[in-house]
Design an enzyme around this catalytic site. Sequence first.
Site, mmCIF file in Angstrom:
data_model
loop_
_atom_site.group_PDB
_atom_site.id
_atom_site.type_symbol
_atom_site.label_atom_id
_atom_site.label_comp_id
_atom_site.label_asym_id
_atom_site.label_seq_id
_atom_site.Cartn_x
_atom_site.Cartn_y
_atom_site.Cartn_z
ATOM 1 N N ARG A 83 0.863 -1.188 0.000
ATOM 2 C CA ARG A 83 0.000 0.000 0.000
ATOM 3 C C ARG A 83 0.893 1.230 0.000
ATOM 4 N NH1 ARG A 83 -3.080 -0.519 5.061
ATOM 5 N NH2 ARG A 83 -4.421 -1.949 3.906
ATOM 6 N N ARG A 153 -1.641 6.267 9.633
ATOM 7 C CA ARG A 153 -1.735 5.736 8.272
ATOM 8 C C ARG A 153 -1.852 6.860 7.237
ATOM 9 N NH1 ARG A 153 -3.984 0.342 8.373
ATOM 10 N NH2 ARG A 153 -3.313 -0.687 10.264
ATOM 11 N N LYS A 215 -3.450 0.905 15.045
ATOM 12 C CA LYS A 215 -3.516 1.775 13.869
ATOM 13 C C LYS A 215 -4.149 3.112 14.235
ATOM 14 C CE LYS A 215 -6.406 -1.161 11.716
ATOM 15 N NZ LYS A 215 -7.397 -1.739 10.770
ATOM 16 N N LYS A 217 -5.773 6.727 12.250
ATOM 17 C CA LYS A 217 -6.161 7.259 10.938
ATOM 18 C C LYS A 217 -6.543 8.726 11.042
ATOM 19 C CE LYS A 217 -7.704 2.741 9.352
ATOM 20 N NZ LYS A 217 -8.851 1.871 9.000
ATOM 21 N N CYS A 434 -14.896 -3.706 0.151
ATOM 22 C CA CYS A 434 -13.466 -3.922 0.378
ATOM 23 C C CYS A 434 -12.999 -5.063 -0.530
ATOM 24 C CB CYS A 434 -13.203 -4.254 1.842
ATOM 25 S SG CYS A 434 -13.897 -5.845 2.333
ATOM 26 N N CYS A 440 -7.433 -11.431 0.919
ATOM 27 C CA CYS A 440 -7.398 -10.982 2.314
ATOM 28 C C CYS A 440 -7.504 -12.155 3.277
ATOM 29 C CB CYS A 440 -8.529 -9.996 2.588
ATOM 30 S SG CYS A 440 -8.486 -9.432 4.304
ATOM 31 N N CYS A 479 -15.509 -8.688 6.434
ATOM 32 C CA CYS A 479 -15.352 -9.123 7.827
ATOM 33 C C CYS A 479 -15.608 -7.918 8.717
ATOM 34 C CB CYS A 479 -13.954 -9.712 8.062
ATOM 35 S SG CYS A 479 -12.694 -8.477 8.456
ATOM 36 N N CYS A 483 -13.175 -2.619 6.613
ATOM 37 C CA CYS A 483 -12.493 -1.784 5.613
ATOM 38 C C CYS A 483 -13.452 -1.194 4.588
ATOM 39 C CB CYS A 483 -11.414 -2.586 4.887
ATOM 40 S SG CYS A 483 -10.133 -3.197 5.979
#
Length: 570
Positions: A83, A153, A215, A217, A434, A440, A479, A483
């Site tokens: 990414r 991120r 994470k 954001k 996603c 994934c 899931c 995302c």
Amino acid sequence: MSEKHPGPLVVEGKLTDAERMKHESNYLRGTIAEDLNDGLTGGFKGDNFLLIRFHGMYQQDDRDIRAERAEQKLEPRHAMLLRCRLPGGVITTKQWQAIDKFAGENTIYGSIRLTNRQTFQFHGILKKNVKPVHQMLHSVGLDALATANDMNRNVLCTSNPYESQLHAEAYEWAKKISEHLLPRTRAYAEIWLDQEKVATTDEEPILGQTYLPRKFKTTVVIPPQNDIDLHANDMNFVAIAENGKLVGFNLLVGGGLSIEHGNKKTYARTASEFGYLPLEHTLAVAEAVVTTQRDWGNRTDRKNAKTKYTLERVGVETFKAEVERRAGIKFEPIRPYEFTGRGDRIGWVKGIDDNWHLTLFIENGRILDYPARPLKTGLLEIAKIHKGDFRITANQNLIIAGVPESEKAKIEKIAKESGLMNAVTPQRENSMACVSFPTCPLAMAEAERFLPSFIDNIDNLMAKHGVSDEHIVMRVTGCPNGCGRAMLAEVGLVGKAPGRYNLHLGGNRIGTRIPRMYKENITEPEILASLDELIGRWAKEREAGEGFGDFTVRAGIIRPVLDPARDLWD
């Protein structure tokens, strides 16, 4: 929200194994360099499997052939997802040509995947091509540093082609925030770019030796568009303008969508308003929010480690006061702002600078040459002649930005011939998924491969009930990590098992309300039967201009989520 029961500022207890790994990694080096030379496996071993995430990569395998390979006593077909770090989604045409070439020549799938975090991903990079991909990015001024794992991120910024001056200013701040919060370790440059080890010791003044608990954001958002879905993010700077010029930001902290099926201690949460700040305090405030979460976030349980949980534990006012203390400022009251939508305006838009901007709808953000629709080749041809830049949107679309009147016809001709301007319904334009299967590792149900045919069925229902010119913000995520941002949709499907989803209703068009679970673990025919009935009722019973999500709440079909930390699971 929960000022009545502030909890401890720091959670005591046994740290997670991820904390051990970061502590022992020598500032994210681990033994990645040695592992690169191990030809016996196509993957990274031990801690390196997780450490490469700090370098912008995830180790994956092709789940379509996993069982078959196991039968043949072969290891899974390991390949990396990479990414790119691309604050605000802006990419030059020279950079685009380089990534197009790499995708075509050095990845298993041959595609460029635009993501809803305004960047692109390569899927299917074999181990031998891992170092070359970082070197290719570096050669055109890009990198993949800190686009995954416990860092700040990729920083998002509203794609606003119309108000060009305001977008330019906001975009500069997105870049500054991104640079300010980057890790300082030289591990990335040493491992991937062969830069020499320097005798100085590494220091991480902002992120710390063990980086963030989870994470993190960040967004810069320009009202009235909420295209970047601010409530999915930990830290949001809402642009406040006077006479078309940026003067400061409203700060909202603590959004996030990830949940775990059946775990009522997890919840999606909208961000809390902290206040307004003038521009000159932006970086100090960004740093203060990050360091407060660094020091107070829960390092004993990764499922409770994000900023949203820290805010709920210590209380919004306590967290806000600490940010003020660290930044040396006092927030002013929130300045007025409102959102009217979050979709992209597909097609040509003329900016106030008299340049044109062409927003192309890219289904699922997947750029590939399809039969009769050579999207990838078409974009490459445009990149070769276009003098402006490309901008990736948070809706997985692409803007050809800054086209002078004289070049318009030439670019439109290529776009039309390549299938980049094929007409699609408003419903398809406002739907998103996603990646999910086959790459994934967390996927529980199909998402990207499921969405196109699912939307065919939804289009049929919209036509049946006479609302084809309308849209419902509809999202599928494979899931509960979320995302696909289904937990901010009017209709959100969250993957539960192959072919089965939890159906969430009651979000709104502008993305400021979390939807509640309406039915659990149901199949596509069951989802369509529910939506057939509800879309029919909406078409007949709605008030003027009332979106589907607002209708489901007003009609009593679903109770609105008002305080998700306490009522999401009711």
